[in-house]
Design a protein around this motif. Structure first.
Motif, mmCIF file in Angstrom:
data_model
loop_
_atom_site.group_PDB
_atom_site.id
_atom_site.type_symbol
_atom_site.label_atom_id
_atom_site.label_comp_id
_atom_site.label_asym_id
_atom_site.label_seq_id
_atom_site.Cartn_x
_atom_site.Cartn_y
_atom_site.Cartn_z
ATOM 1 N N MET A 1 85.954 -17.784 35.584
ATOM 2 C CA MET A 1 84.541 -17.603 33.970
ATOM 3 C C MET A 1 83.241 -17.857 34.514
ATOM 4 O O MET A 1 83.171 -18.732 35.086
ATOM 5 C CB MET A 1 85.392 -18.942 33.481
ATOM 6 N N ASP A 2 82.428 -17.727 34.037
ATOM 7 C CA ASP A 2 80.941 -17.373 34.582
ATOM 8 C C ASP A 2 79.855 -18.864 34.239
ATOM 9 O O ASP A 2 80.824 -19.488 33.186
ATOM 10 C CB ASP A 2 80.025 -16.960 32.729
ATOM 11 N N VAL A 3 79.717 -19.843 34.904
ATOM 12 C CA VAL A 3 79.744 -20.364 35.291
ATOM 13 C C VAL A 3 78.223 -21.578 34.022
ATOM 14 O O VAL A 3 78.547 -22.407 33.812
ATOM 15 C CB VAL A 3 78.299 -20.831 36.188
ATOM 16 N N LYS A 4 77.833 -20.197 33.576
ATOM 17 C CA LYS A 4 76.979 -20.805 32.334
ATOM 18 C C LYS A 4 77.766 -21.488 30.610
ATOM 19 O O LYS A 4 77.643 -22.322 30.717
ATOM 20 C CB LYS A 4 75.871 -19.495 31.763
ATOM 21 N N LYS A 5 79.052 -20.307 30.701
ATOM 22 C CA LYS A 5 79.886 -20.508 29.740
ATOM 23 C C LYS A 5 80.715 -22.043 29.869
ATOM 24 O O LYS A 5 80.941 -22.320 28.705
ATOM 25 C CB LYS A 5 81.006 -19.342 29.534
ATOM 26 N N LEU A 6 81.122 -22.217 31.402
ATOM 27 C CA LEU A 6 81.584 -23.335 31.464
ATOM 28 C C LEU A 6 80.374 -24.701 30.881
ATOM 29 O O LEU A 6 81.508 -25.517 30.819
ATOM 30 C CB LEU A 6 82.092 -23.819 33.078
ATOM 31 N N VAL A 7 79.079 -24.072 31.662
ATOM 32 C CA VAL A 7 78.807 -25.863 31.349
ATOM 33 C C VAL A 7 78.516 -25.647 29.547
ATOM 34 O O VAL A 7 78.557 -26.815 29.518
ATOM 35 C CB VAL A 7 77.011 -25.394 31.721
ATOM 36 N N ILE A 8 78.550 -24.722 29.014
ATOM 37 C CA ILE A 8 77.968 -24.842 27.182
ATOM 38 C C ILE A 8 79.015 -25.019 26.913
ATOM 39 O O ILE A 8 78.979 -26.406 26.121
ATOM 40 C CB ILE A 8 77.627 -23.249 26.620
ATOM 41 N N ALA A 9 80.450 -24.531 27.608
ATOM 42 C CA ALA A 9 81.191 -25.365 26.822
ATOM 43 C C ALA A 9 81.832 -27.008 26.963
ATOM 44 O O ALA A 9 81.896 -27.489 25.948
ATOM 45 C CB ALA A 9 83.165 -24.743 27.983
ATOM 46 N N ILE A 10 81.361 -27.740 28.259
ATOM 47 C CA ILE A 10 81.537 -29.084 28.770
ATOM 48 C C ILE A 10 80.424 -29.652 27.894
ATOM 49 O O ILE A 10 80.667 -30.638 27.116
ATOM 50 C CB ILE A 10 81.170 -29.725 30.512
ATOM 51 N N VAL A 11 78.575 -29.056 27.908
ATOM 52 C CA VAL A 11 78.177 -29.609 26.949
ATOM 53 C C VAL A 11 78.880 -30.550 24.809
ATOM 54 O O VAL A 11 78.401 -30.857 25.332
ATOM 55 C CB VAL A 11 76.758 -28.946 26.488
ATOM 56 N N VAL A 12 79.762 -28.872 24.486
ATOM 57 C CA VAL A 12 80.217 -29.081 23.231
ATOM 58 C C VAL A 12 81.116 -29.491 23.420
ATOM 59 O O VAL A 12 80.847 -30.823 22.674
ATOM 60 C CB VAL A 12 80.481 -27.283 23.007
ATOM 61 N N ILE A 13 81.675 -30.280 24.538
ATOM 62 C CA ILE A 13 82.905 -30.958 24.718
ATOM 63 C C ILE A 13 82.426 -32.254 24.570
ATOM 64 O O ILE A 13 82.639 -33.171 23.909
ATOM 65 C CB ILE A 13 83.833 -30.381 25.340
ATOM 66 N N PHE A 14 81.677 -32.636 25.071
ATOM 67 C CA PHE A 14 80.898 -33.812 25.248
ATOM 68 C C PHE A 14 80.398 -34.177 24.044
ATOM 69 O O PHE A 14 80.235 -35.214 23.104
ATOM 70 C CB PHE A 14 79.753 -33.679 26.390
ATOM 71 N N VAL A 15 79.195 -33.379 23.458
ATOM 72 C CA VAL A 15 78.530 -33.648 22.004
ATOM 73 C C VAL A 15 79.595 -34.030 21.326
ATOM 74 O O VAL A 15 80.129 -34.966 20.124
ATOM 75 C CB VAL A 15 78.017 -32.444 21.693
ATOM 76 N N LEU A 16 81.261 -33.276 20.804
ATOM 77 C CA LEU A 16 81.980 -33.332 20.091
ATOM 78 C C LEU A 16 82.628 -34.496 20.360
ATOM 79 O O LEU A 16 82.873 -35.543 19.506
ATOM 80 C CB LEU A 16 83.435 -32.462 20.074
ATOM 81 N N PHE A 17 82.914 -34.950 21.203
ATOM 82 C CA PHE A 17 83.901 -35.949 21.429
ATOM 83 C C PHE A 17 82.480 -37.435 21.459
ATOM 84 O O PHE A 17 82.685 -38.421 20.873
ATOM 85 C CB PHE A 17 83.947 -36.594 23.506
ATOM 86 N N PHE A 18 81.474 -37.614 21.601
ATOM 87 C CA PHE A 18 80.332 -38.173 21.150
ATOM 88 C C PHE A 18 80.408 -38.808 19.435
ATOM 89 O O PHE A 18 80.261 -39.062 19.193
ATOM 90 C CB PHE A 18 78.374 -38.143 21.732
ATOM 91 N N VAL A 19 80.075 -37.615 19.260
ATOM 92 C CA VAL A 19 79.999 -37.339 17.489
ATOM 93 C C VAL A 19 81.259 -37.775 17.432
ATOM 94 O O VAL A 19 81.212 -38.464 15.910
ATOM 95 C CB VAL A 19 79.417 -35.487 16.833
ATOM 96 N N ILE A 20 82.460 -37.667 17.406
ATOM 97 C CA ILE A 20 83.591 -38.526 16.734
ATOM 98 C C ILE A 20 83.987 -39.259 16.920
ATOM 99 O O ILE A 20 84.094 -40.422 16.550
ATOM 100 C CB ILE A 20 85.100 -37.583 17.492
ATOM 101 N N SER A 21 83.723 -40.780 17.917
ATOM 102 C CA SER A 21 83.880 -41.586 19.024
ATOM 103 C C SER A 21 82.931 -42.375 18.449
ATOM 104 O O SER A 21 83.256 -43.428 18.305
ATOM 105 C CB SER A 21 84.249 -41.137 20.359
#
Length: 53
Positions: A1-21
């Motif tokens: 997996m490309d590092v850029k895609k991994l970083v984007i996925a982690i950021v999206v997951i963090f934002v979703l977690f923050f918005v939901i929690s």
């Protein structure tokens, strides 16, 4: 997996977690950013008006 895609996925997951929690804090954060952008835009407009008047 490309590092850029991994970083984007982690950021999206963090934002979703923050918005939901913490939806209230998320909304306040977005509103603060929008107010900051509005203030910056007003400053630029004021500067440009001062140049041309």
């Amino acid at each position: 997996m490309d590092v850029k895609k991994l970083v984007i996925a982690i950021v999206v997951i963090f934002v979703l977690f923050f918005v939901i929690s913490q939806p209230r804090a998320s909304a306040d954060f977005v509103l603060n950013i929008l107010h900051l952008l509005e203030s910056a835009a007003n400053s630029v407009v004021l500067f440009l008006r001062s140049l041309f008047t």
